[in-house]
Scaffold this motif. Structure first.
Motif, PDB file in Angstrom:
ATOM      1  N   UNK A   1      -3.015 -14.117 -64.643  1.00 33.59           N
ATOM      2  CA  UNK A   1      -3.068 -15.311 -63.501  1.00 33.59           C
ATOM      3  C   UNK A   1      -4.434 -16.212 -64.276  1.00 33.59           C
ATOM      4  N   UNK A   2      -4.972 -16.066 -65.223  1.00 33.21           N
ATOM      5  CA  UNK A   2      -6.048 -17.268 -65.450  1.00 33.21           C
ATOM      6  C   UNK A   2      -6.102 -18.137 -66.696  1.00 33.21           C
TER       7      UNK A   2
ATOM      8  N   UNK B   1       2.045  -2.662 -45.444  1.00 33.96           N
ATOM      9  CA  UNK B   1       1.471  -3.004 -46.835  1.00 33.96           C
ATOM     10  C   UNK B   1       2.362  -2.223 -48.407  1.00 33.96           C
TER      11      UNK B   1
ATOM     12  N   UNK C   1      -4.404  -8.476 -54.118  1.00 39.98           N
ATOM     13  CA  UNK C   1      -5.796  -7.720 -54.232  1.00 39.98           C
ATOM     14  C   UNK C   1      -5.946  -7.536 -55.349  1.00 39.98           C
ATOM     15  N   UNK C   2      -6.267  -8.640 -56.413  1.00 36.29           N
ATOM     16  CA  UNK C   2      -6.686  -8.697 -57.255  1.00 36.29           C
ATOM     17  C   UNK C   2      -5.746  -8.215 -58.629  1.00 36.29           C
TER      18      UNK C   2
ATOM     19  N   UNK D   1     -11.199 -12.044 -47.543  1.00 36.26           N
ATOM     20  CA  UNK D   1     -10.452 -11.892 -48.890  1.00 36.26           C
ATOM     21  C   UNK D   1     -10.006 -12.459 -48.997  1.00 36.26           C
TER      22      UNK D   1
ATOM     23  N   UNK E   1     -11.190 -13.341 -52.656  1.00 38.09           N
ATOM     24  CA  UNK E   1     -10.579 -12.982 -53.960  1.00 38.09           C
ATOM     25  C   UNK E   1      -9.767 -13.440 -54.694  1.00 38.09           C
TER      26      UNK E   1
ATOM     27  N   UNK F   1     -10.357 -17.714 -58.054  1.00 39.95           N
ATOM     28  CA  UNK F   1      -9.791 -18.125 -58.845  1.00 39.95           C
ATOM     29  C   UNK F   1      -9.112 -19.497 -59.544  1.00 39.95           C
TER      30      UNK F   1
ATOM     31  N   UNK G   1      -5.677   1.581 -45.793  1.00 35.57           N
ATOM     32  CA  UNK G   1      -5.862   0.253 -46.516  1.00 35.57           C
ATOM     33  C   UNK G   1      -6.642   0.840 -48.446  1.00 35.57           C
TER      34      UNK G   1
END
Lengths: 394, 439
Positions: free
Chosen positions: A122-123, A335, A356-357, B93, B96, B100, B212
């Motif tokens: 994605x970069x 989630x 979450x990356x 959040x 994050x 980018x 989580x």
């Protein structure tokens, strides 16, 4: 009269208008392309370039509109347009919508499919170069071996099947509410209420109700199996002979728990569709049926339901769409957890690509592609059915 | 290209922040004054260098950290009056995903991010600036940051400056331990024995909330660090060791024991780490494997300082050098930063002992600069400093040391194992598969 003395036909090209439109188009286009963020920042005195981005966008939009207006003026002044006005005018009106549809829907679909053949996080690097690499069908081979993918696929199927329950239940409630009693409108609106609430809120309400520590369900459970005791430091605590079920915490119940939550508003939706349908049921036919001795189940099956066919059709369509839109419920309630057991394709795609990356854009795109083709089959079938229906009607 | 300062240069302020609503006033009066001053300012602009901007992006909106950050910025402004500092504070959040875009378009001069493997993708794409020269020349960075230097290093170069870190360990209810006449366990056998006593007294040994996922990774990391040590942790998160390796199996075997005799609370899969504090505060559970940021939450839940305490996760393999988890927060300079000199000044500034000490006192964490002063009144900080300064190695955290895709699958596997230990084989083989593909 023109210089040559011939009368102006209403279908002739009017050159001055074409030229002025073209000039407007070119000038506006040049201005639009030459305006950039630093120019705006400098001219209007923004301290930071970031602040100048939004104004730049709007200024460019203004010039884009001028470009379109120029193109419109030129094109409508051509004799070709004037002669084919009836055929061309609808396309002219459609063109803007089609352009947006192309930019925001069609092109991204193909982009996404092309990303699915790459490995990419994605970069873009510092020079703006794309950092991914072409890997062919690698992502699809991975998908075939990924247990999470099969879980998601199975869950998608489960959603589609169980969500169909909304239709008979909605019909049942609609039949029940379709009577004239004082205050029936209030009852109707109360039944319709869950559909008005946002899906996120529905998800939250249900995840609280399911919570084994303080939820409604565990409270009721507690009446039968639990008692209050003092713990070691002297605080009241609950101890149960059989523990309350942890619906969202156990892989084997969690998906059903979410589907039940999703059904709540969906039933309301189907109910309202059937209620409006029932308003249009012809009283003559019901009367005639009654004279022929039909009542109860027979009346419903042979007289009412055939007349509700359009409502049923719409109810099936919106329910399938609702089942495929399970994303928000899953995002708010689990989630995708515990350990990925409640994922559906849409959520798994999001999770792998942007969640979450994790940053597996290529892999996420391949999931999206699979989902796209599954939807395509359904939508094609649906459109084909509609087409067939229309053919027989005319 | 010269940017005109808005206060003197703007002749038209329709789009300025407050200008939209009272643009008339702005236009009528201010623009006149501005137009005249602009002319005289233009002469100035031509001669003076206007490089003295600094844009800093920070990612914590919680009141205490936000205030502490603002205090640091004020101090920096005071020390460098010629630098015009702008700050953007965003939600953690949201940051994050926003980072980018921020690193590619309109990069700030300094930005927060996580060290370890989390900075990997940005370093590899060349989006962060190499600041090894600063680490070499700055008196603080070159000398006082040895413990954490490895974390900030990738490809043999340093990429950021840490401003804070914190210890992990076991937080426990001292009053419950006293009631059962237990002492802080030092070895694995002590720990299991203590758990048995607690279970017999009707106390659940551990609380945890794995909704989580990352909390489970904390437990795994400690079991792994104590069973196999720092090297194995690093090799595992770097993809050099398989999950089916006998050493990792040994870690899971210990975890199995822990789940059996030190059973965590039920329903942990539906709870967040904050939810899991409730049974701890109520006294139903006695221990919590957590980071030091949780102390404030215990106190908010009504526990008093004397009711809670901290011990280092007990030894498992005797004689193994003790390594600890110590996640750090750091600042980085984007490769596209416009005011690099000022950014480096800022980096050097936040590395000084004074700033590191004050900042971490304000947020209740530890300063990475070993010469900085810590808050002696906070027993957790004192104990944390002691724990970390004597550790043989500092791990970041499973989800920061391992690449994100691996971490996600790994933590899901940990949760699955915690819910049903019989799935061990399935979990490990699946993790091997993910590992083979991610690295």
């Amino acid at each position: 009269m023109t210089a040559s003395g011939q009368p102006i036909s209403q279908y002739d090209t009017s050159m001055p208008r074409v030229v002025s439109g073209a000039v407007l188009l070119v000038v506006a286009l040049l201005v639009m392309l030459s305006i950039d963020v630093s120019w705006v920042a400098e001219t209007f005195g923004f301290q930071k370039r970031v602040d100048a981005r939004v104004p730049t966008f709007f200024i460019r939009m203004v010039f884009l509109i001028a470009v379109l207006a120029g193109a419109f003026i030129s094109f409508t002044s051509l004799s070709y347009y004037k002669r084919n006005r009836v055929m061309l005018a609808p396309w002219l009106f459609l063109s803007i919508g089609l352009a947006f549809f192309l930019i925001y829907v069609i092109i991204p679909i193909f982009q996404s499919i092309s990303y699915s053949f790459t490995k990419w996080n994605g970069l873009y690097d510092v020079t703006g170069t794309w950092t991914g690499e072409w890997v062919g069908f690698y992502n699809y081979r991975l998908l075939l071996e990924d247990p999470n993918f099969y879980t998601s696929l199975a869950n998608n199927l489960l959603w589609l099947i169980l969500f169909m329950l909304a239709i008979p239940i909605g019909l049942g409630i609609a039949l029940f509410l379709n009577q004239t009693v004082t205050g029936i409108r209030i009852y109707k609106s109360m039944f319709f209420f869950p559909f008005v609430i946002s899906q996120v809120v529905v998800g939250l309400i249900f995840s609280w109700a399911y919570n084994p520590e303080f939820g409604l369900l565990s409270e009721i459970w507690g009446w039968f199996f639990c008692e209050q005791k003092l713990n070691i430091v002297g605080n009241l605590t609950t101890s149960c002979s059989i523990d309350p079920p942890s619906i969202l915490g156990e892989a084997k119940y969690a998906t059903y728990g979410i589907i039940a939550a999703g059904l709540w508003p969906q039933i309301a939706y189907c109910m309202i569709l059937y209620l409006t349908g029932l308003n249009n049921v012809s009283p003559d036919q019901v009367e005639a049926g009654r004279l022929d001795g039909a009542k109860g189940w027979k009346m419903l099956r042979h007289v009412i339901l055939p007349q509700l066919r359009p409502a049923t059709f719409i109810a099936i369509v919106v329910t399938v769409i609702g089942a495929l839109r399970s994303f928000d419920m899953i995002a708010t309630m689990t989630q995708g957890g515990p350990f990925g057991s409640t994922n559906v394709l849409a959520y798994y795609m999001f999770d792998q690509a942007v969640g979450e990356g994790v940053g597996r854009y290529g892999y996420g795109s391949s999931i999206a592609t699979v989902l796209f083709f599954i939807m395509l089959i359904y939508i094609s079938y649906f459109l084909w059915r509609m087409y067939q229906d229309e053919k027989t009607e005319h | 290209m010269v940017f005109i300062d808005p206060d003197i240069g703007s002749t038209f302020s329709l789009f300025e922040e407050s200008g939209f609503f009272n643009w008339e006033e702005n236009l009528m009066y201010k623009s006149l004054i501005r137009a005249t001053t602009a002319v005289s300012a233009a002469a100035l602009l031509a001669t003076s260098a206007w490089a003295s901007d600094l844009v800093v992006t920070y990612d914590d909106l919680n009141p205490a950290p936000k205030k502490a950050f603002e205090t640091v910025i004020e101090a920096f402004k005071k020390a460098n009056p010629d630098i015009n500092v702008t700050t953007n504070i965003t939600d953690r959040e949201a940051h994050k995903s926003a980072i980018r875009n921020a690193l590619l378009n309109d990069a700030p001069d300094v930005i927060t991010w996580y060290p370890g493997n989390r900075m990997g993708p940005f370093v590899d794409a060349g989006l962060f600036m190499d600041i090894s020269d600063l680490w070499g020349s700055d008196p603080n960075l070159s000398d006082k940051f040895n413990a954490i230097k490895a974390t900030m290093t990738r490809d043999g170069k340093q990429w950021g400056v840490p401003y804070s870190f914190y210890q992990w360990g076991v937080y426990y209810r001292k009053d419950i331990f006293d009631k059962l006449s237990l002492s802080e366990p030092k070895t694995w056998a002590d720990m299991l024995g203590a758990c048995d006593k607690m279970t017999a007294a009707g106390v659940t040994p551990f609380t945890i909330g794995t909704k989580y996922l990352w909390t489970a990774a904390g437990v795994f990391d400690y079991l792994n660090l104590r069973t196999n040590g720092y090297e194995v942790h690093n090799d595992l998160t770097a993809g050099k060791i398989k999950y089916t390796d006998p050493r990792i199996r040994a870690t899971f075997a210990k975890w199995g024991e822990l789940l059996e005799r030190c059973a965590p609370i039920k329903n942990h899969a539906t709870m967040s780490w904050q939810d899991a504090i409730a049974p701890f505060a109520k006294g139903d559970a006695a221990m919590y494997v957590m980071g030091n940021f949780s102390v404030a939450a215990y106190k908010d839940a009504g526990l008093k300082d004397e009711q809670i305490d901290f011990f280092q996760f007990p030894e498992i393999t005797p004689g193994l050098a003790r390594a600890e988890e110590a996640p750090a927060d750091a600042f980085f300079i984007p490769a596209k930063a416009k005011n690099v000199e000022n950014a480096k000044k800022f980096m050097a500034f936040i590395a000084t002992p004074k700033i590191q000490g004050d900042w971490n006192k304000a947020i209740g964490q530890l300063p990475p600069n070993s010469a900085a002063e810590v808050n002696k009144d906070d027993k957790f900080i004192v104990e944390g400093m002691q724990t970390l300064s004597t550790a043989s190695g500092l791990a970041q955290f499973y989800d920061r040391d391992a690449p994100a895709a691996m971490a996600k699958a790994g933590m899901e596997g940990f949760q699955k194992f915690m819910l049903d230990p019989s799935t061990l084989e399935e979990v490990l083989t699946n993790l091997d598969k993910v590992q083979a593909e991610v690295y």
